[in-house]
Design a protein around this motif. Sequence first.
Motif, PDB file in Angstrom:
ATOM      1  N   ARG A 167     -14.188  58.723  14.372  1.00 41.14           N
ATOM      2  CA  ARG A 167     -13.972  57.211  15.615  1.00 41.14           C
ATOM      3  C   ARG A 167     -13.833  55.901  15.696  1.00 41.14           C
ATOM      4  N   ALA A 168     -15.510  55.799  15.005  1.00 36.78           N
ATOM      5  CA  ALA A 168     -16.018  53.894  15.051  1.00 36.78           C
ATOM      6  C   ALA A 168     -14.964  53.438  13.963  1.00 36.78           C
ATOM      7  N   ALA A 169     -14.883  53.890  13.177  1.00 38.63           N
ATOM      8  CA  ALA A 169     -14.003  53.873  11.515  1.00 38.63           C
ATOM      9  C   ALA A 169     -12.138  53.569  12.106  1.00 38.63           C
ATOM     10  N   LYS A 170     -12.146  55.042  12.964  1.00 37.79           N
ATOM     11  CA  LYS A 170     -10.618  53.939  13.526  1.00 37.79           C
ATOM     12  C   LYS A 170     -10.816  52.852  14.584  1.00 37.79           C
ATOM     13  N   ARG A 171     -11.939  52.480  15.022  1.00 34.15           N
ATOM     14  CA  ARG A 171     -11.702  51.322  15.755  1.00 34.15           C
ATOM     15  C   ARG A 171     -12.152  50.264  15.231  1.00 34.15           C
ATOM     16  N   MET A 172     -12.428  50.141  14.315  1.00 32.47           N
ATOM     17  CA  MET A 172     -12.211  48.970  13.143  1.00 32.47           C
ATOM     18  C   MET A 172     -11.390  48.937  12.787  1.00 32.47           C
ATOM     19  N   GLU A 173     -10.431  49.360  12.168  1.00 28.11           N
ATOM     20  CA  GLU A 173      -9.412  49.825  11.145  1.00 28.11           C
ATOM     21  C   GLU A 173      -7.871  48.991  12.569  1.00 28.11           C
ATOM     22  N   GLU A 174      -8.088  49.994  13.811  1.00 29.48           N
ATOM     23  CA  GLU A 174      -7.427  49.145  14.345  1.00 29.48           C
ATOM     24  C   GLU A 174      -7.964  47.594  15.292  1.00 29.48           C
ATOM     25  N   LEU A 175      -8.887  47.144  15.082  1.00 26.52           N
ATOM     26  CA  LEU A 175      -9.321  45.375  15.331  1.00 26.52           C
ATOM     27  C   LEU A 175      -8.917  45.005  13.752  1.00 26.52           C
ATOM     28  N   VAL A 176      -8.554  44.887  13.032  1.00 28.15           N
ATOM     29  CA  VAL A 176      -8.113  44.741  11.889  1.00 28.15           C
ATOM     30  C   VAL A 176      -6.747  44.389  11.948  1.00 28.15           C
ATOM     31  N   THR A 177      -6.006  45.412  11.711  1.00 28.13           N
ATOM     32  CA  THR A 177      -4.905  45.987  11.956  1.00 28.13           C
ATOM     33  C   THR A 177      -4.479  44.533  13.333  1.00 28.13           C
ATOM     34  N   ILE A 178      -4.441  44.397  14.493  1.00 25.47           N
ATOM     35  CA  ILE A 178      -4.329  43.419  15.837  1.00 25.47           C
ATOM     36  C   ILE A 178      -5.182  42.022  14.339  1.00 25.47           C
ATOM     37  N   THR A 179      -5.141  42.257  14.463  1.00 24.71           N
ATOM     38  CA  THR A 179      -5.760  40.415  14.003  1.00 24.71           C
ATOM     39  C   THR A 179      -4.845  40.763  12.429  1.00 24.71           C
ATOM     40  N   ASP A 181      -1.923  41.191  11.874  1.00 23.73           N
ATOM     41  CA  ASP A 181      -0.490  40.944  12.370  1.00 23.73           C
ATOM     42  C   ASP A 181      -0.462  39.282  14.039  1.00 23.73           C
ATOM     43  N   GLY A 182      -1.716  38.847  13.616  1.00 27.56           N
ATOM     44  CA  GLY A 182      -0.877  38.027  14.192  1.00 27.56           C
ATOM     45  C   GLY A 182      -1.792  37.981  15.980  1.00 27.56           C
ATOM     46  N   ARG A 183      -2.028  38.676  15.993  1.00 25.91           N
ATOM     47  CA  ARG A 183      -2.319  38.888  17.491  1.00 25.91           C
ATOM     48  C   ARG A 183      -3.525  38.580  18.018  1.00 25.91           C
ATOM     49  N   GLU A 184      -3.935  38.394  19.348  1.00 26.70           N
ATOM     50  CA  GLU A 184      -5.588  38.327  20.047  1.00 26.70           C
ATOM     51  C   GLU A 184      -6.509  38.908  18.789  1.00 26.70           C
ATOM     52  N   GLU A 185      -8.030  37.939  18.149  1.00 26.19           N
ATOM     53  CA  GLU A 185      -8.731  38.615  18.016  1.00 26.19           C
ATOM     54  C   GLU A 185      -9.700  40.011  18.448  1.00 26.19           C
ATOM     55  N   GLY A 186      -9.002  40.025  19.874  1.00 26.65           N
ATOM     56  CA  GLY A 186      -9.376  40.932  20.420  1.00 26.65           C
ATOM     57  C   GLY A 186     -11.151  41.827  20.120  1.00 26.65           C
ATOM     58  N   GLY A 187     -12.120  40.635  20.098  1.00 23.56           N
ATOM     59  CA  GLY A 187     -13.221  40.931  19.787  1.00 23.56           C
ATOM     60  C   GLY A 187     -13.722  41.305  18.388  1.00 23.56           C
ATOM     61  N   TYR A 188     -12.990  41.446  17.793  1.00 21.03           N
ATOM     62  CA  TYR A 188     -13.063  42.139  16.231  1.00 21.03           C
ATOM     63  C   TYR A 188     -14.681  41.385  15.794  1.00 21.03           C
ATOM     64  N   GLY A 189     -15.034  40.510  15.765  1.00 20.58           N
ATOM     65  CA  GLY A 189     -15.990  39.801  15.389  1.00 20.58           C
ATOM     66  C   GLY A 189     -17.240  40.344  15.671  1.00 20.58           C
ATOM     67  N   THR A 190     -17.475  40.800  17.201  1.00 19.80           N
ATOM     68  CA  THR A 190     -18.693  41.343  17.480  1.00 19.80           C
ATOM     69  C   THR A 190     -18.650  42.576  17.275  1.00 19.80           C
ATOM     70  N   GLU A 191     -17.539  43.675  17.767  1.00 16.49           N
ATOM     71  CA  GLU A 191     -17.357  44.491  17.260  1.00 16.49           C
ATOM     72  C   GLU A 191     -17.862  44.811  15.598  1.00 16.49           C
ATOM     73  N   LEU A 192     -17.880  44.225  15.005  1.00 19.23           N
ATOM     74  CA  LEU A 192     -17.386  44.123  12.944  1.00 19.23           C
ATOM     75  C   LEU A 192     -19.358  44.276  12.807  1.00 19.23           C
ATOM     76  N   ASN A 193     -19.760  42.706  13.647  1.00 20.77           N
ATOM     77  CA  ASN A 193     -21.114  43.109  13.676  1.00 20.77           C
ATOM     78  C   ASN A 193     -21.995  44.265  13.999  1.00 20.77           C
ATOM     79  N   GLU A 194     -21.670  44.997  14.894  1.00 20.42           N
ATOM     80  CA  GLU A 194     -22.534  46.097  15.748  1.00 20.42           C
ATOM     81  C   GLU A 194     -22.301  47.081  14.818  1.00 20.42           C
ATOM     82  N   TRP A 195     -21.032  46.902  13.935  1.00 21.42           N
ATOM     83  CA  TRP A 195     -20.524  47.960  13.318  1.00 21.42           C
ATOM     84  C   TRP A 195     -21.116  48.085  11.949  1.00 21.42           C
ATOM     85  N   LEU A 196     -21.441  46.869  11.120  1.00 19.50           N
ATOM     86  CA  LEU A 196     -22.471  46.239  10.564  1.00 19.50           C
ATOM     87  C   LEU A 196     -24.146  46.648   9.999  1.00 19.50           C
ATOM     88  N   ASP A 197     -24.340  46.660  11.733  1.00 17.38           N
ATOM     89  CA  ASP A 197     -25.666  47.602  11.956  1.00 17.38           C
ATOM     90  C   ASP A 197     -25.759  47.877  11.581  1.00 17.38           C
TER      91      ASP A 197
END
Length: 418
Positions: A167-179, A181-197
């Motif tokens: 589920r967590a990996a899918k969420r990161m993949e969704e955020l990567v896809t959003i970024t 295709d040129g849509r809003e970043e959608g909190g990618y940076g914040t959630e990425l850092n949490e996932w990396l931690d």
Amino acid sequence: MTRQPTDAPAEDVQPRFRPYTAKAAEPWEELAHDRARCPVVRNSELNAVQVSTYEGVKEVLAGYQRFSNASGNIWPLKEPLPPEEQVLGWADQPIHTRQRKLLVKALSASRIRNMRAFSERLADDIVDELSARGSFEMYEDFAERMAAGHVCELLGIPESERAEYARAAKRMEELVTITMDGREEGGYGTELNEWLDHLSGMIHARRAAGPDSDDLITQLSFAQVDGDYFEAHEIARMIQLLNVAGIGTTIGAIGNSAYLLDRYPEQKARFLSDIEGLSLSLAAESLRFETPISGLWRTCSKPTRIGNIDVEPGEKAFALISAANHDPLVYDRPDEFIIERDWARLPQDLPFGQGIHFCLGMNMARMEMQVATAKMYRRLPNLRVRPGFEPELLPGAVLRRFETLEMVFDGPALPRTT
């Protein structure tokens, strides 16, 4: 480097590839136009130099001395990533070389062959769960579970934690896809850092448990290059890239294969007549004809010339893999889906990149495609795209896959073979 049109300079011909404003379900005519009349051209929609022939795309993807990956390959950043954040496809030398040395062994062909039995069981388990339904959504119900399951197995994620990890990996993949295709970043940076931690915590736990396990996280945790261990966050970023590349693109590849079989019924009939014998060539032709990665970005790192265009440092280049894979100078009848091509006699297709950035997960992706299609079409009677369903492509320049793909089949699943 690439052929040039005879009737007009490339700069005077406008490209027809418009992935953000007019993405075509059947783009072969527009790609043929660009490949023949403006094989190297500045595309204002991409804000980049577009390259669309097989040889030209190969040159850009392999030319790491002139084209940098540090500013992104699946979406173009304005500036290079800081060195501590560069990883594999998002890295240049020498960082890339150091990281790749580790993963070449960890993702070897022999290791992936040893995962075949797991792959067969997983596909059968998924089909068993779908058997009473008569219909399913290709990505969420099958392809995502198949792709995430293989990544979890490779990483050694405990069975009790796999659903949460997926589920967590899918969420990161969704955020990567959003970024992407040129849509809003959608909190990618914040959630990425949490996932990396979170991943770093897993790495510290594996180090505390010792080096005896052969899972990928443990191997990376104890690996040394020139006497130095990798930092936990560097390993975490490699694992994150594996999630994006190993889950997102494989999902698209499996779905594209199913769609193409329906789109070309005579090829589907041929496949169904020899599923075991044609699974490998079906995967290869699907990746050529409808690659899930339509193109990749590069950033020019020194003054260079692409075709007849001078490119300055900092300018972006877009290597249009979908066009290269349909180049008639390389593939006979390139706009036809032919699952019995003799791949031993053909040049390498380009869905996994080229040169030093050639995808390390190629062997696993091909195996997953073969097993997934074989299991689905062997066990689910008359499996097909739901009649009347018209899939819509994801927007953007990089990905070629659908938003959803609805499948139906007749009756209960046939008995499993594992």
